[in-house]
Design an enzyme around this catalytic site. Structure first.
Site, PDB file in Angstrom:
ATOM      1  N   GLY A 237      10.724  47.336 -44.525  1.00 16.19           N
ATOM      2  CA  GLY A 237      11.117  45.988 -44.165  1.00 16.19           C
ATOM      3  C   GLY A 237      12.616  45.776 -44.301  1.00 16.19           C
ATOM      4  O   GLY A 237      13.424  46.624 -43.925  1.00 16.19           O
ATOM      5  N   HIS A 238      12.981  44.642 -44.889  1.00 14.29           N
ATOM      6  CA  HIS A 238      14.385  44.229 -44.953  1.00 14.29           C
ATOM      7  C   HIS A 238      15.134  44.865 -46.116  1.00 14.29           C
ATOM      8  O   HIS A 238      16.359  44.825 -46.142  1.00 14.29           O
ATOM      9  CB  HIS A 238      14.442  42.696 -45.061  1.00 14.29           C
ATOM     10  CG  HIS A 238      15.784  42.097 -44.800  1.00 14.29           C
ATOM     11  ND1 HIS A 238      16.505  42.342 -43.656  1.00 14.29           N
ATOM     12  CD2 HIS A 238      16.550  41.252 -45.546  1.00 14.29           C
ATOM     13  CE1 HIS A 238      17.644  41.677 -43.695  1.00 14.29           C
ATOM     14  NE2 HIS A 238      17.697  41.018 -44.827  1.00 14.29           N
ATOM     15  N   TRP A 239      14.406  45.436 -47.076  1.00 14.60           N
ATOM     16  CA  TRP A 239      15.023  45.964 -48.288  1.00 14.60           C
ATOM     17  C   TRP A 239      14.894  47.482 -48.340  1.00 14.60           C
ATOM     18  O   TRP A 239      14.169  48.027 -49.168  1.00 14.60           O
ATOM     19  CB  TRP A 239      14.365  45.354 -49.522  1.00 14.60           C
ATOM     20  CG  TRP A 239      14.727  43.937 -49.802  1.00 14.60           C
ATOM     21  CD1 TRP A 239      15.810  43.239 -49.345  1.00 14.60           C
ATOM     22  CD2 TRP A 239      14.008  43.030 -50.643  1.00 14.60           C
ATOM     23  NE1 TRP A 239      15.815  41.961 -49.839  1.00 14.60           N
ATOM     24  CE2 TRP A 239      14.719  41.805 -50.643  1.00 14.60           C
ATOM     25  CE3 TRP A 239      12.848  43.135 -51.401  1.00 14.60           C
ATOM     26  CZ2 TRP A 239      14.302  40.695 -51.365  1.00 14.60           C
ATOM     27  CZ3 TRP A 239      12.416  42.025 -52.121  1.00 14.60           C
ATOM     28  CH2 TRP A 239      13.144  40.822 -52.104  1.00 14.60           C
TER      29      TRP A 239
ATOM     30  N   ASP B 158      11.344  45.338 -40.188  1.00 15.02           N
ATOM     31  CA  ASP B 158      12.121  44.220 -40.733  1.00 15.02           C
ATOM     32  C   ASP B 158      11.739  42.922 -40.018  1.00 15.02           C
ATOM     33  O   ASP B 158      11.906  42.799 -38.803  1.00 15.02           O
ATOM     34  CB  ASP B 158      13.612  44.520 -40.542  1.00 15.02           C
ATOM     35  CG  ASP B 158      14.519  43.567 -41.317  1.00 15.02           C
ATOM     36  OD1 ASP B 158      14.111  42.429 -41.577  1.00 15.02           O
ATOM     37  OD2 ASP B 158      15.647  43.983 -41.643  1.00 15.02           O
TER      38      ASP B 158
ATOM     39  N   MET C 157       9.851  40.241 -46.899  1.00 14.94           N
ATOM     40  CA  MET C 157      10.972  41.170 -47.045  1.00 14.94           C
ATOM     41  C   MET C 157      10.519  42.633 -47.044  1.00 14.94           C
ATOM     42  O   MET C 157      11.270  43.514 -46.628  1.00 14.94           O
ATOM     43  CB  MET C 157      11.722  40.892 -48.356  1.00 14.94           C
ATOM     44  CG  MET C 157      12.465  39.570 -48.393  1.00 14.94           C
ATOM     45  SD  MET C 157      13.993  39.651 -47.464  1.00 14.94           S
ATOM     46  CE  MET C 157      14.607  37.976 -47.685  1.00 14.94           C
TER      47      MET C 157
END
Length: 280
Positions: free
Chosen positions: A258-260, A231, A168
């Site tokens: 990344g994703h967060w 991501d 993540m």
């Protein structure tokens, strides 16, 4: 005084669901929607954002049905768009800015399509649009991150959660800590019915059904799509599509993210959201 989870926690009964949410601040309503990972909650996704945004807005971070301390759901009862509307109705919120990560971003997109009068601003982070949008990534199945997400649902051990958090985030040393992995594992194991229901049906009908690509260009509310360049769960090409399709929109692409985005770049994220909601 630092806002604590206990201080912010609230519960509301809507028409169909009992929901846990976290609340702070006054003024323009801003509703934060979390992603789909095991152990995800309004607090775990947005603990670094609620207090900062509450300096200017009335902030609500919701545990959606099937996650956190809210009611369980099955694939047959999953409808997060209807949940959001019922949540607003229960709290007498006419319209709000919606800020959604991943699954919560896609819910926010569908809400802006189906109920445009209830959404003042649309902000997404790492939101998926369609599994068919695969220009820059492998087209042979789910992403590396989604594969590990499902594995963490099957076995929500601290080790599997550590592997998930590492995917993540870009900065693993800083964010993929043993404490976070254990907290996510403990939260997931505390609600085994959520794990079971997800595995039994939710991946088959992702997010309660995809928004139509034909409908996305109909979104007219001011929109900002934030995505991490790194991501590994949802490729940034999904937000490239969104900014090309939605006329009143902008894209913020963050390197070393990344994703967060709301966790890895919390201060910048908070500034972006506060400025966008206040000035658009």
């Amino acid at each position: 005084m630092t806002l604590t989870q206990a201080d912010a926690a609230r519960t509301v009964q809507t028409k169909d669901w009992k929901l846990r949410y976290y609340e702070a601040g006054q003024g323009t309503p801003v509703i934060l929607l979390h992603g789909s990972g095991p152990g995800a909650t309004g607090w775990s996704n947005f603990s670094g954002n609620i207090e900062a945004l509450a300096e200017s807005f009335h902030v609500y971070a919701v545990d959606m049905p099937g996650w956190g301390e809210s009611d369980p759901i099955t694939v047959d009862t999953l409808d997060h768009v209807e949940t959001a509307v019922q949540f607003m109705d229960a709290l007498n919120i006419e319209a709000a800015a919606f800020v959604g990560n991943s699954m919560g971003g896609h819910t926010s997109i569908k809400l802006a399509i189906k109920h445009p009068g209830r959404v003042t601003h649309l902000i997404t982070m790492g939101a998926p649009v369609s599994m068919t949008q695969k220009m820059f990534v492998a087209g042979d199945g789910p992403s590396e991150g989604l594969k590990q997400l499902v594995e963490a649902y099957r076995d929500p051990s601290a080790d599997n959660m550590r592997k998930l958090v590492e995917i993540m985030c870009f900065d693993k040393q800083r964010f993929a800590t043993p404490e976070l992995a254990k907290a996510r594992s403990d939260a997931a194991l505390a609600r085994p019915e959520h794990l079971r229901n997800y595995l039994e049906g939710l991946p088959v009908t992702p997010l309660g059904g995809w928004a139509s690509l034909e409908d996305i260009p109909k979104i007219t509310v001011p929109s900002m799509f934030i995505h991490g360049r790194d991501d590994r769960v949802v490729s940034f090409e999904q937000s490239l599509y969104l900014v090309s399709a939605v006329a009143n929109s902008r894209l913020v692409l963050l390197n070393q993210c990344g994703h967060w985005a709301m966790i890895e770049h919390a201060e910048e994220f908070n500034r972006l959201v506060a400025d966008f909601v206040a000035n658009n």
